[in-house]
Scaffold this active site. Sequence first.
Site, PDB file in Angstrom:
ATOM      1  N   LYS A  16      -4.930   1.466  -8.343  1.00 21.18           N
ATOM      2  CA  LYS A  16      -5.363   0.146  -7.882  1.00 21.18           C
ATOM      3  C   LYS A  16      -6.181   0.236  -6.588  1.00 21.18           C
ATOM      4  CE  LYS A  16      -1.747  -2.307  -7.033  1.00 21.18           C
ATOM      5  NZ  LYS A  16      -1.648  -2.811  -5.661  1.00 21.18           N
ATOM      6  N   ARG A  91       3.382 -10.485  -4.729  1.00 23.98           N
ATOM      7  CA  ARG A  91       4.242  -9.594  -5.507  1.00 23.98           C
ATOM      8  C   ARG A  91       5.250 -10.384  -6.334  1.00 23.98           C
ATOM      9  NH1 ARG A  91       3.740  -4.246  -3.846  1.00 23.98           N
ATOM     10  NH2 ARG A  91       3.071  -3.999  -1.699  1.00 23.98           N
ATOM     11  N   ARG A 130       2.677  15.084  -7.948  1.00 21.63           N
ATOM     12  CA  ARG A 130       1.987  15.245  -6.662  1.00 21.63           C
ATOM     13  C   ARG A 130       2.721  16.233  -5.763  1.00 21.63           C
ATOM     14  NH1 ARG A 130      -0.438   9.580  -4.607  1.00 21.63           N
ATOM     15  NH2 ARG A 130       1.733   9.179  -4.014  1.00 21.63           N
ATOM     16  N   ARG A 162       6.937  14.868  -1.856  1.00 19.93           N
ATOM     17  CA  ARG A 162       7.329  13.867  -0.850  1.00 19.93           C
ATOM     18  C   ARG A 162       8.481  13.025  -1.397  1.00 19.93           C
ATOM     19  NH1 ARG A 162       3.233   9.623   0.760  1.00 19.93           N
ATOM     20  NH2 ARG A 162       3.615   9.318  -1.439  1.00 19.93           N
ATOM     21  N   ARG A 173      11.234   2.489  -7.733  1.00 19.90           N
ATOM     22  CA  ARG A 173      10.014   1.720  -7.458  1.00 19.90           C
ATOM     23  C   ARG A 173       9.546   1.016  -8.725  1.00 19.90           C
ATOM     24  NH1 ARG A 173       5.834   5.783  -4.789  1.00 19.90           N
ATOM     25  NH2 ARG A 173       4.588   3.943  -4.398  1.00 19.90           N
TER      26      ARG A 173
END
Length: 223
Positions: A16, A91, A130, A162, A173
């Site tokens: 996004k 949101r 990642r 991370r 999430r």
Amino acid sequence: MSELNLVLLGPPGSGKGTQGERLQQDLELPYYATGDILRAAVREGTELGRKAKEYMDRGDLVPDEVIVGVIAERVAGSEAEDGFILDGFPRTTVQAEALDSEVNRLGRALTATIFIDVSDEEVVRRLGGRRTCANGHIFHVEFDPPERAGICDVCGGELVVRDDDKPDVIRNRLERYHAETEPLVAYYDERGLLHRIDGSATPDAVSESIRATLATLRMEEEA
Ligand SMILES: [Zn+2]
């Protein structure tokens, strides 16, 4: 088109932010990532910025009306007279209603909501792969692997996952995202504003779909 007042929606890892930057360049419209404009208001010490700071200093969430107020200040400015791109807000449907009424109060209305849709599996694949070094250089085990596994090409530092990219955190999430965003998708769909873009494609292909969607909107307006 008279105005292009856009909201971007999509899960973490949907690309996004990248698409927002491209849209900003293509359309020459201001791009409001809400975290950034909130921090800017705090830095500039505006009345709303000072209010926001009180909450942030206490570690509390900044209330919707303050965020909407900060957005409205930007939207009312001359930089946004041809439109704006909003990312990170709303949101929830409560926030969407607050945004609608504030934008309407300015005699404006949202033109479209661009929803970049990506499956949970794809989000997990993108974020979970990642690897980041202590200096913030980012690689991806599948899409952008370093030359030597676990070692940063740029600085030679160790590459780690991370906390934000750990499987449990990604799942949390995603859960929160679904709980909040699905009603929001329905909200904009009911108002005829929702445009769903297949976000599983390459960034270039996603940009192309968004461009085509906006071109169609423009044609419909002229028709
Ligand atoms: Zn590095």
